[in-house]
Design a protein around this motif. Sequence first.
Motif, PDB file in Angstrom:
ATOM      1  N   ASN A   1      20.229  -5.804   0.220  1.00 13.49           N
ATOM      2  CA  ASN A   1      18.804  -6.078   0.389  1.00 13.49           C
ATOM      3  C   ASN A   1      17.996  -5.002  -0.310  1.00 13.49           C
ATOM      4  O   ASN A   1      18.041  -3.854   0.071  1.00 13.49           O
ATOM      5  N   LYS A   2      17.294  -5.394  -1.343  1.00 15.90           N
ATOM      6  CA  LYS A   2      16.390  -4.465  -1.996  1.00 15.90           C
ATOM      7  C   LYS A   2      15.061  -4.579  -1.282  1.00 15.90           C
ATOM      8  O   LYS A   2      14.564  -5.670  -1.063  1.00 15.90           O
ATOM      9  N   SER A   3      14.489  -3.447  -0.926  1.00 13.46           N
ATOM     10  CA  SER A   3      13.211  -3.513  -0.238  1.00 13.46           C
ATOM     11  C   SER A   3      12.118  -3.085  -1.181  1.00 13.46           C
ATOM     12  O   SER A   3      12.298  -2.181  -1.973  1.00 13.46           O
ATOM     13  N   PRO A   4      10.968  -3.733  -1.083  1.00 15.74           N
ATOM     14  CA  PRO A   4       9.862  -3.265  -1.903  1.00 15.74           C
ATOM     15  C   PRO A   4       9.418  -1.904  -1.392  1.00 15.74           C
ATOM     16  O   PRO A   4       9.464  -1.642  -0.194  1.00 15.74           O
ATOM     17  N   MET A   5       9.035  -1.041  -2.299  1.00 16.34           N
ATOM     18  CA  MET A   5       8.579   0.281  -1.902  1.00 16.34           C
ATOM     19  C   MET A   5       7.190   0.131  -1.272  1.00 16.34           C
ATOM     20  O   MET A   5       6.416  -0.719  -1.671  1.00 16.34           O
ATOM     21  N   PRO A   6       6.877   0.962  -0.287  1.00 14.60           N
ATOM     22  CA  PRO A   6       5.548   0.910   0.322  1.00 14.60           C
ATOM     23  C   PRO A   6       4.460   1.118  -0.728  1.00 14.60           C
ATOM     24  O   PRO A   6       4.680   1.767  -1.735  1.00 14.60           O
ATOM     25  N   GLU A   7       3.275   0.596  -0.451  1.00 13.36           N
ATOM     26  CA  GLU A   7       2.181   0.673  -1.407  1.00 13.36           C
ATOM     27  C   GLU A   7       1.798   2.096  -1.767  1.00 13.36           C
ATOM     28  O   GLU A   7       1.304   2.341  -2.847  1.00 13.36           O
ATOM     29  N   LYS A   8       2.012   3.040  -0.865  1.00 12.71           N
ATOM     30  CA  LYS A   8       1.615   4.417  -1.140  1.00 12.71           C
ATOM     31  C   LYS A   8       2.498   5.082  -2.194  1.00 12.71           C
ATOM     32  O   LYS A   8       2.200   6.150  -2.673  1.00 12.71           O
TER      33      LYS A   8
ATOM     34  N   TYR B   1      16.380   0.673  -5.314  1.00 12.44           N
ATOM     35  CA  TYR B   1      15.880   1.095  -4.012  1.00 12.44           C
ATOM     36  C   TYR B   1      16.354   0.141  -2.922  1.00 12.44           C
ATOM     37  O   TYR B   1      16.401  -1.065  -3.126  1.00 12.44           O
ATOM     38  N   VAL B   2      16.724   0.693  -1.771  1.00 13.40           N
ATOM     39  CA  VAL B   2      17.144  -0.081  -0.607  1.00 13.40           C
ATOM     40  C   VAL B   2      16.387   0.436   0.610  1.00 13.40           C
ATOM     41  O   VAL B   2      15.808   1.516   0.582  1.00 13.40           O
ATOM     42  N   SER B   3      16.415  -0.329   1.682  1.00 15.82           N
ATOM     43  CA  SER B   3      15.733   0.088   2.907  1.00 15.82           C
ATOM     44  C   SER B   3      16.419   1.306   3.503  1.00 15.82           C
ATOM     45  O   SER B   3      17.624   1.275   3.761  1.00 15.82           O
ATOM     46  N   PRO B   4      15.671   2.384   3.764  1.00 15.45           N
ATOM     47  CA  PRO B   4      16.261   3.547   4.432  1.00 15.45           C
ATOM     48  C   PRO B   4      16.740   3.178   5.827  1.00 15.45           C
ATOM     49  O   PRO B   4      16.157   2.315   6.482  1.00 15.45           O
TER      50      PRO B   4
END
Length: 201
Positions: free
Chosen positions: A41-48, A77-80
């Motif tokens: 699962n690739k997670s989108p990075m937070p907007e910040k 990037y993956v979910s921490p």
Amino acid sequence: MKKHFVLLLIFFVIFISGCSSSNEKNNISVTNTSVNKQSTNKSPMPEKNSIKQNSAMKLYENTKYNFSIEIPKEFDYVSPKSPNIIMSAVDESHIANINILVRTIDEQITAEEFNNLVAEDPQSLNLPGEIIDRGIINTQNNKAAYVLCMLKGKSSDILLQQFYIFNKNIMFAISYVAPKKYFDNCKKSYYESIKTFNVEV
């Protein structure tokens, strides 16, 4: 004595807040740093945060903690797995990973002091393997203390390299982890990556 307590607290936080999973290809179980091979699962990075990519590296920027670092472009990037880990990435084969942990610490410490504490009492770190190297490396605008640790796996040894950067009362811990053979092949890009770490002072 107080500095020893800070050192123990730092390592306790890093290992407790890390994720525990296994690398099925090598039948290895590693605490804190391994990413489950089946987790794609690739997670989108937070907007910040923002990501910029050039031919060899991706630039990760974090505005909350005012830092940036370039990582090899073949990492996604993956979910921490922990709230203290603010960025996790795995390579295309899901064999190697990079984690960035940020913690507030009660007492200011320098990379040199941290390195000296490791030299005085490496057993106090309670690391999951043998320390095979330690030292200091320069980043863009700071110094990083590092510890290279060998973890014994069932079919392959794992190398865990953790870099510690201290800025006021904030500690940044950047971990690079991979099976020894893979790690040796990627060591140059790991060192190029950590040298790009930049934090607003």
